[in-house]
Design a protein around this motif. Sequence first.
Motif, PDB file in Angstrom:
ATOM      1  N   UNK A  16      65.310  20.150  -1.480  1.00 28.52           N
ATOM      2  CA  UNK A  16      65.862  18.956   0.051  1.00 28.52           C
ATOM      3  C   UNK A  16      64.504  18.409  -0.077  1.00 28.52           C
ATOM      4  N   UNK A  17      64.967  17.107   0.765  1.00 23.01           N
ATOM      5  CA  UNK A  17      64.018  16.743   0.688  1.00 23.01           C
ATOM      6  C   UNK A  17      63.794  16.574   2.454  1.00 23.01           C
ATOM      7  N   UNK A  18      62.711  16.213   3.192  1.00 25.96           N
ATOM      8  CA  UNK A  18      61.789  16.998   3.901  1.00 25.96           C
ATOM      9  C   UNK A  18      61.736  16.386   4.977  1.00 25.96           C
ATOM     10  N   UNK A  19      63.292  15.048   5.217  1.00 25.82           N
ATOM     11  CA  UNK A  19      63.239  14.904   6.203  1.00 25.82           C
ATOM     12  C   UNK A  19      64.300  15.614   7.382  1.00 25.82           C
ATOM     13  N   UNK A  20      63.753  15.574   8.519  1.00 25.30           N
ATOM     14  CA  UNK A  20      63.639  16.782  10.087  1.00 25.30           C
ATOM     15  C   UNK A  20      65.522  16.449   9.986  1.00 25.30           C
ATOM     16  N   UNK A  21      66.479  17.505  10.553  1.00 26.87           N
ATOM     17  CA  UNK A  21      67.288  18.173  10.713  1.00 26.87           C
ATOM     18  C   UNK A  21      67.441  17.462  11.907  1.00 26.87           C
ATOM     19  N   UNK A  22      68.189  17.104  12.488  1.00 34.25           N
ATOM     20  CA  UNK A  22      67.932  16.201  13.740  1.00 34.25           C
ATOM     21  C   UNK A  22      68.285  17.336  15.049  1.00 34.25           C
ATOM     22  N   UNK A  23      67.795  17.662  16.079  1.00 35.11           N
ATOM     23  CA  UNK A  23      68.332  18.502  16.767  1.00 35.11           C
ATOM     24  C   UNK A  23      69.472  18.824  17.372  1.00 35.11           C
ATOM     25  N   UNK A  24      70.676  17.521  17.696  1.00 40.82           N
ATOM     26  CA  UNK A  24      71.884  17.914  17.266  1.00 40.82           C
ATOM     27  C   UNK A  24      73.137  18.426  16.932  1.00 40.82           C
ATOM     28  N   UNK A  25      72.410  17.940  15.596  1.00 38.91           N
ATOM     29  CA  UNK A  25      72.961  18.761  14.296  1.00 38.91           C
ATOM     30  C   UNK A  25      72.778  20.193  14.329  1.00 38.91           C
ATOM     31  N   UNK A  26      71.748  20.549  14.346  1.00 38.24           N
ATOM     32  CA  UNK A  26      70.976  22.384  14.538  1.00 38.24           C
ATOM     33  C   UNK A  26      71.733  22.792  15.405  1.00 38.24           C
ATOM     34  N   UNK A  27      71.827  21.717  16.955  1.00 36.28           N
ATOM     35  CA  UNK A  27      72.679  23.034  17.680  1.00 36.28           C
ATOM     36  C   UNK A  27      74.343  22.749  17.749  1.00 36.28           C
ATOM     37  N   UNK A  28      74.500  22.124  17.086  1.00 33.92           N
ATOM     38  CA  UNK A  28      76.193  21.616  16.135  1.00 33.92           C
ATOM     39  C   UNK A  28      76.132  23.406  15.178  1.00 33.92           C
ATOM     40  N   UNK A  29      75.392  23.639  14.326  1.00 32.93           N
ATOM     41  CA  UNK A  29      75.850  23.903  13.174  1.00 32.93           C
ATOM     42  C   UNK A  29      74.831  25.735  14.394  1.00 32.93           C
ATOM     43  N   UNK A  30      74.418  25.489  14.784  1.00 37.11           N
ATOM     44  CA  UNK A  30      74.252  26.849  15.441  1.00 37.11           C
ATOM     45  C   UNK A  30      75.132  27.273  16.337  1.00 37.11           C
ATOM     46  N   UNK A  31      76.269  26.700  16.362  1.00 35.22           N
ATOM     47  CA  UNK A  31      76.870  26.796  17.827  1.00 35.22           C
ATOM     48  C   UNK A  31      77.612  27.233  16.795  1.00 35.22           C
ATOM     49  N   UNK A  32      78.636  26.512  16.183  1.00 37.18           N
ATOM     50  CA  UNK A  32      79.602  27.808  14.803  1.00 37.18           C
ATOM     51  C   UNK A  32      79.252  28.358  14.741  1.00 37.18           C
ATOM     52  N   UNK A  67      62.479  25.977  -0.455  1.00 36.77           N
ATOM     53  CA  UNK A  67      62.911  25.383  -1.280  1.00 36.77           C
ATOM     54  C   UNK A  67      62.534  23.672  -0.890  1.00 36.77           C
ATOM     55  N   UNK A  68      61.685  23.685   0.078  1.00 40.11           N
ATOM     56  CA  UNK A  68      61.573  22.770   0.597  1.00 40.11           C
ATOM     57  C   UNK A  68      62.073  22.720   1.909  1.00 40.11           C
ATOM     58  N   UNK A  69      62.744  23.013   2.410  1.00 41.29           N
ATOM     59  CA  UNK A  69      63.232  22.861   3.296  1.00 41.29           C
ATOM     60  C   UNK A  69      62.521  22.431   4.960  1.00 41.29           C
ATOM     61  N   UNK A  70      63.037  22.007   5.436  1.00 37.84           N
ATOM     62  CA  UNK A  70      62.483  21.269   7.155  1.00 37.84           C
ATOM     63  C   UNK A  70      62.511  22.445   8.307  1.00 37.84           C
ATOM     64  N   UNK A  71      63.863  23.173   7.829  1.00 35.75           N
ATOM     65  CA  UNK A  71      64.397  24.564   8.400  1.00 35.75           C
ATOM     66  C   UNK A  71      65.137  25.926   8.528  1.00 35.75           C
ATOM     67  N   UNK A  72      64.498  27.596   8.382  1.00 39.47           N
ATOM     68  CA  UNK A  72      64.719  28.183   7.838  1.00 39.47           C
ATOM     69  C   UNK A  72      65.213  28.921   8.931  1.00 39.47           C
ATOM     70  N   UNK A  73      66.908  29.290   8.695  1.00 38.41           N
ATOM     71  CA  UNK A  73      66.979  30.212   9.704  1.00 38.41           C
ATOM     72  C   UNK A  73      67.362  32.064   9.289  1.00 38.41           C
ATOM     73  N   UNK A  74      66.312  32.514   9.999  1.00 40.00           N
ATOM     74  CA  UNK A  74      66.522  34.453   9.575  1.00 40.00           C
ATOM     75  C   UNK A  74      67.514  34.252   9.981  1.00 40.00           C
ATOM     76  N   UNK A  75      68.813  35.609   9.072  1.00 37.55           N
ATOM     77  CA  UNK A  75      69.687  36.072   9.721  1.00 37.55           C
ATOM     78  C   UNK A  75      69.182  37.800   9.793  1.00 37.55           C
TER      79      UNK A  75
END
Length: 182
Positions: A16-32, A67-75
Amino acid sequence: MSVTDLMANRYSERRFSPAPVEDEKLQAILAAGALAPTAENKQPQRILVVRGDEALAKMDKCTRCRFGAPVVLVLAYDMTVAARHPDVTDFGTVDIAIVGDHMSLAAEELGVHSCWVGLIDPPELRRQFGIPQTYKIVAVMPLGYPSERSRPSRLHRMRQGVQKTVFFDSYATGEDSDALDA
C-alpha cells in the motif's frame, strides 16, 4: 466497469501507498457492506474502522499483515445477533464474508485496494480496541491505494475453472461427469 470485470481485476493488495483514503470513499465502501444480504436479515456485522498513527500502531501488534495500509477494517459479527441453525451452522461467519466481499468490490470500483487477512491475533485485537467478547472477530481488511511497486501475486490468474469445481446432480468425477465445460 462491469461487476465481472471488477472481480477479474481485483487482487489482494500487499503493497500500500501511505496516501490516505478519502472519507467519502471510505463511507461508500462501508455503505456497500451495509447492502450485503445476511441470514434472516439479522445484520450481525460489526465493522471497526482503524486509522490514524496511534490506532495503526495498535493494529500492528495484532497482525503482521497490514502491508502499510492507512486504513484497516476489523471484520466481526455479534454472536448474539447472528442467525443460528443447530443442524447447519452459525451464519455469522458467512454473513461477514459476504459483507467483506461487498466492501472489497466497492473499494475496487473506487480505485481503493484491499486484502482479506486471516493471520490475526483476536485476543490482542480485543485488548487493543476494546472489542466485546460477544463479537466474533473473523478477519481484518487493510484498505488503501496501491504503491508504485504494487502487482498481483503470480497466483492471481491461476484458476481451476468451473469444469473442475462445478458439478450437476452429483459429485461424480471423471469423464462421465456433467461438470461444466467452460
